[in-house]
Scaffold this active site. Structure first.
Site, PDB file in Angstrom:
ATOM      1  N   ASN A 109       0.813  -1.219   0.000  1.00  0.00           N
ATOM      2  CA  ASN A 109       0.000   0.000   0.000  1.00  0.00           C
ATOM      3  C   ASN A 109       0.849   1.272   0.000  1.00  0.00           C
ATOM      4  O   ASN A 109       0.353   2.347   0.323  1.00  0.00           O
ATOM      5  CB  ASN A 109      -0.996  -0.009   1.172  1.00  0.00           C
ATOM      6  CG  ASN A 109      -0.305  -0.208   2.511  1.00  0.00           C
ATOM      7  OD1 ASN A 109       0.909  -0.055   2.607  1.00  0.00           O
ATOM      8  ND2 ASN A 109      -1.081  -0.524   3.540  1.00  0.00           N
ATOM      9  N   ARG A 137       3.281   7.258  11.442  1.00  0.00           N
ATOM     10  CA  ARG A 137       2.752   6.776  12.713  1.00  0.00           C
ATOM     11  C   ARG A 137       2.600   7.967  13.649  1.00  0.00           C
ATOM     12  O   ARG A 137       3.452   8.854  13.692  1.00  0.00           O
ATOM     13  CB  ARG A 137       3.683   5.729  13.353  1.00  0.00           C
ATOM     14  CG  ARG A 137       3.628   4.365  12.698  1.00  0.00           C
ATOM     15  CD  ARG A 137       2.270   3.682  12.807  1.00  0.00           C
ATOM     16  NE  ARG A 137       2.221   2.390  12.129  1.00  0.00           N
ATOM     17  CZ  ARG A 137       1.737   2.175  10.901  1.00  0.00           C
ATOM     18  NH1 ARG A 137       1.248   3.176  10.198  1.00  0.00           N
ATOM     19  NH2 ARG A 137       1.716   0.955  10.390  1.00  0.00           N
ATOM     20  N   GLN A 190      -5.279   3.517  18.426  1.00  0.00           N
ATOM     21  CA  GLN A 190      -6.280   3.334  17.379  1.00  0.00           C
ATOM     22  C   GLN A 190      -7.224   2.203  17.778  1.00  0.00           C
ATOM     23  O   GLN A 190      -6.717   1.135  18.133  1.00  0.00           O
ATOM     24  CB  GLN A 190      -5.593   3.025  16.038  1.00  0.00           C
ATOM     25  CG  GLN A 190      -4.824   4.216  15.516  1.00  0.00           C
ATOM     26  CD  GLN A 190      -4.313   4.067  14.094  1.00  0.00           C
ATOM     27  OE1 GLN A 190      -3.864   5.013  13.507  1.00  0.00           O
ATOM     28  NE2 GLN A 190      -4.368   2.881  13.532  1.00  0.00           N
ATOM     29  N   HIS A 229      -7.559   5.976  10.083  1.00  0.00           N
ATOM     30  CA  HIS A 229      -6.400   5.364   9.414  1.00  0.00           C
ATOM     31  C   HIS A 229      -6.860   4.599   8.163  1.00  0.00           C
ATOM     32  O   HIS A 229      -7.177   3.420   8.220  1.00  0.00           O
ATOM     33  CB  HIS A 229      -5.710   4.415  10.403  1.00  0.00           C
ATOM     34  CG  HIS A 229      -4.352   3.974   9.977  1.00  0.00           C
ATOM     35  ND1 HIS A 229      -3.466   3.372  10.831  1.00  0.00           N
ATOM     36  CD2 HIS A 229      -3.711   4.036   8.787  1.00  0.00           C
ATOM     37  CE1 HIS A 229      -2.351   3.091  10.185  1.00  0.00           C
ATOM     38  NE2 HIS A 229      -2.488   3.469   8.933  1.00  0.00           N
TER      39      HIS A 229
HETATM   40  P1  NDP Z   1      10.228   1.743   3.627  1.00  0.00           P
HETATM   41  O1  NDP Z   1      10.836   0.705   4.487  1.00  0.00           O
HETATM   42  O2  NDP Z   1      10.259   1.607   2.154  1.00  0.00           O
HETATM   43  O3  NDP Z   1      10.848   3.150   3.940  1.00  0.00           O
HETATM   44  C1  NDP Z   1      11.124   3.602   5.220  1.00  0.00           C
HETATM   45  C2  NDP Z   1      12.267   4.581   5.113  1.00  0.00           C
HETATM   46  O4  NDP Z   1      12.428   5.202   6.373  1.00  0.00           O
HETATM   47  C3  NDP Z   1      13.575   3.920   4.747  1.00  0.00           C
HETATM   48  O5  NDP Z   1      14.128   4.598   3.633  1.00  0.00           O
HETATM   49  C4  NDP Z   1      14.394   4.134   5.999  1.00  0.00           C
HETATM   50  O6  NDP Z   1      15.736   4.407   5.762  1.00  0.00           O
HETATM   51  C5  NDP Z   1      13.808   5.414   6.533  1.00  0.00           C
HETATM   52  N1  NDP Z   1      14.133   5.664   7.928  1.00  0.00           N
HETATM   53  C6  NDP Z   1      14.092   4.818   8.969  1.00  0.00           C
HETATM   54  N2  NDP Z   1      14.474   5.449  10.086  1.00  0.00           N
HETATM   55  C7  NDP Z   1      14.757   6.713   9.754  1.00  0.00           C
HETATM   56  C8  NDP Z   1      15.216   7.846  10.464  1.00  0.00           C
HETATM   57  N3  NDP Z   1      15.461   7.763  11.777  1.00  0.00           N
HETATM   58  N4  NDP Z   1      15.399   9.007   9.790  1.00  0.00           N
HETATM   59  C9  NDP Z   1      15.167   9.078   8.453  1.00  0.00           C
HETATM   60  N5  NDP Z   1      14.743   8.032   7.717  1.00  0.00           N
HETATM   61  C10 NDP Z   1      14.527   6.869   8.371  1.00  0.00           C
HETATM   62  O7  NDP Z   1       8.707   1.885   4.143  1.00  0.00           O
HETATM   63  P2  NDP Z   1       7.458   2.561   3.425  1.00  0.00           P
HETATM   64  O8  NDP Z   1       7.896   3.795   2.735  1.00  0.00           O
HETATM   65  O9  NDP Z   1       6.690   1.557   2.654  1.00  0.00           O
HETATM   66  O10 NDP Z   1       6.575   2.910   4.711  1.00  0.00           O
HETATM   67  C11 NDP Z   1       7.062   3.831   5.681  1.00  0.00           C
HETATM   68  C12 NDP Z   1       6.148   3.850   6.880  1.00  0.00           C
HETATM   69  O11 NDP Z   1       4.890   4.363   6.508  1.00  0.00           O
HETATM   70  C13 NDP Z   1       5.823   2.454   7.447  1.00  0.00           C
HETATM   71  O12 NDP Z   1       6.834   1.994   8.321  1.00  0.00           O
HETATM   72  C14 NDP Z   1       4.533   2.707   8.159  1.00  0.00           C
HETATM   73  O13 NDP Z   1       4.783   3.127   9.476  1.00  0.00           O
HETATM   74  C15 NDP Z   1       3.902   3.836   7.371  1.00  0.00           C
HETATM   75  N6  NDP Z   1       2.766   3.357   6.588  1.00  0.00           N
HETATM   76  C16 NDP Z   1       1.548   3.926   6.802  1.00  0.00           C
HETATM   77  C17 NDP Z   1       0.441   3.462   6.141  1.00  0.00           C
HETATM   78  C18 NDP Z   1      -0.887   4.079   6.340  1.00  0.00           C
HETATM   79  O14 NDP Z   1      -1.892   3.459   5.999  1.00  0.00           O
HETATM   80  N7  NDP Z   1      -0.979   5.287   6.861  1.00  0.00           N
HETATM   81  C19 NDP Z   1       0.523   2.326   5.214  1.00  0.00           C
HETATM   82  C20 NDP Z   1       1.880   1.897   4.953  1.00  0.00           C
HETATM   83  C21 NDP Z   1       2.943   2.364   5.669  1.00  0.00           C
HETATM   84  P3  NDP Z   1      16.798   3.322   5.285  1.00  0.00           P
HETATM   85  O15 NDP Z   1      16.042   2.122   4.828  1.00  0.00           O
HETATM   86  O16 NDP Z   1      17.490   4.069   4.205  1.00  0.00           O
HETATM   87  O17 NDP Z   1      17.606   3.035   6.482  1.00  0.00           O
END
Ligand code: NDP
Length: 386
Positions: free
Chosen positions: A147, A285, A314, A333
């Site tokens: 998603n 989140r 939630q 959400h």
């Molecule tokens: P990804 O794993 O593709 O991306 C997460 C990114 O966050 C990675 O690039 C990671 O960096 C980066 N990251 C982690 N920690 C840090 C930090 N401290 N500072 C900066 N960057 C950081 O996940 P998605 O993009 O698919 O999803 C992200 C989040 O969105 C999910 O974890 C979830 O919480 C939320 N989400 C919400 C939804 C909703 O319905 N509202 C649905 C889907 C997701 P790197 O990997 O480079 O270390």
């Protein structure tokens, strides 16, 4: 034989739908970057139907029962003696969606001696105490990418809604008015504005790609820098930290997972460093921001708007201050649970179950915790307290 306990949100108040607004979903070839869509052996549901609510059962009942397994589905998860708590004591697998999270705390994990697998039907496994899951030898998996684009579309929608003052303008129409001055006195163009994403993973990068045609200046911060080709293609400005990035931005969007590094990141101090009148959009989140600091910033005008779909806890209680704070565009959400997304995460959940039941490896990109440590996507994007 396994007992699978599935916690889903309630059916619509008027009952499970008999018809739908559209007859089909577009066929996708794959995800951006080449990851394949879920590849279960088969599905027993109609893509485009409501799968994430109790009666939808993620389309899993026939698949599990034909093989002799037990499927228990409930929405009752929060009271002290919820159906979730009662059924958990002998469950082998728990499935939960972030939209209606069954919080798998250390206390609950201690009461689930049979539990071996926790599947997030969606993305974001922070409702599972990952340190405790590691201690208990529980595998945690989520349907990576299912998603991400759904959420990115929601972020774009909210960016435009807030900056152009869409929701209050729609409200004037619903109320029978034609109050143009009231509508436009908080309405701007996004063209030329600076937008920055905290994290440029699957969602964050998709947001940047989608906002590029609006002629916005694009910024990002992330633990790992994107390739030079992507930075040049999109004209991105990289910042080493969130603190460095936000003072430059008119719009900030949060797209990082919740883990110890990001918890409470947007506190009074960080928000005070943002431009007066900036917009903050958080579909990642809720606990990445300080709940009351957001309310204070909207009331003082430091933030011109806040939008998102993630709350804590939630479902949000009726008196949650985000329901009544000024200039917000909050929804429940929902961004990652469109009917389009549901078809993908139901299929991905089945794929994970098929692998686990057959004793074959779960796709690396779906793994968050396995074998007593962070694994797969979890090892890349999450951190633990220990
Ligand atoms: P990804 O794993 O593709 O991306 C997460 C990114 O966050 C990675 O690039 C990671 O960096 C980066 N990251 C982690 N920690 C840090 C930090 N401290 N500072 C900066 N960057 C950081 O996940 P998605 O993009 O698919 O999803 C992200 C989040 O969105 C999910 O974890 C979830 O919480 C939320 N989400 C919400 C939804 C909703 O319905 N509202 C649905 C889907 C997701 P790197 O990997 O480079 O270390």
């Amino acid at each position: 034989m396994a007992k699978v306990l599935c916690v889903l949100y309630d059916d619509p108040v008027n009952g499970y739908p008999a018809t739908y607004a559209r007859d089909d979903l577009p066929a996708l070839d794959g995800y951006p970057g080449g990851q394949t869509l879920p590849t279960p052996e088969a599905i027993d549901f109609t893509p485009g139907h409501l799968l994430g609510s109790v009666s939808g059962e993620l389309g899993l009942r026939r698949f599990l029962e034909e093989r002799g397994h037990t499927l228990v589905v409930t929405s009752d998860k929060d009271t002290g003696n919820s159906a979730f708590d009662r059924e958990l004591t002998d469950a082998d697998v728990v499935i939960s969606q972030p939209f209606w999270p069954a919080y798998l705390t250390a206390e609950r994990l201690a009461k689930a001696p049979n539990l071996k697998l926790a599947i997030t039907a969606g993305i974001g496994s922070d409702h599972v105490d990952l340190d405790a899951a590691i201690r208990h030898g529980v595998t945690v998996a989520e349907v990576t990418y299912c998603n991400s684009i759904s959420v990115a579309e929601h972020v774009v929608m909210m960016t435009l809604s807030l900056v152009r003052n869409y929701l209050p303008s729609n409200r004037w129409v619903l109320d029978g008015g034609w109050n143009i001055a009231d509508c436009v006195s908080r309405s701007y163009d996004v063209e030329g504005m600076h937008v920055g994403t905290v994290a440029a993973g699957r969602i964050g990068l998709a947001v940047l790609r989608r906002l590029k045609p609006f002629d916005m200046h694009l910024h990002y911060t992330d633990r790992h820098r994107l390739s030079r080709e992507v930075e040049e293609e999109l004209g991105l400005t990289w910042h080493p930290s969130t603190e460095d990035m936000v003072p430059h931005c008119d719009v900030v969007t949060v797209n990082a997972p919740l883990h110890p590094e990001t918890e409470n990141l947007f506190d009074d101090k960080l928000i005070a460093s943002m431009k007066r009148g900036a917009y903050l959009i958080n579909t990642a989140r809720a606990r990445i921001v300080d709940r009351d600091a957001v309310v204070r910033a909207l009331e003082s005008g430091r933030l011109a708007g806040y939008a998102g779909d993630v709350w804590y806890p939630q479902p949000a209680p009726a008196d949650h201050p985000w329901r009544s704070m000024p200039n917000h565009g909050m929804t429940p959400h929902i961004s990652g649970s469109s009917l389009s997304a549901q078809a993908r995460y139901a299929a991905g959940t089945r794929e994970i179950l098929e692998s686990w039941l057959a004793g074959t490896p779960i796709r690396d990109e779906y793994l968050i915790v396995q074998g007593g440590g962070l694994a797969g996507t979890g090892a890349h994007s999450y951190s633990t307290r220990s």
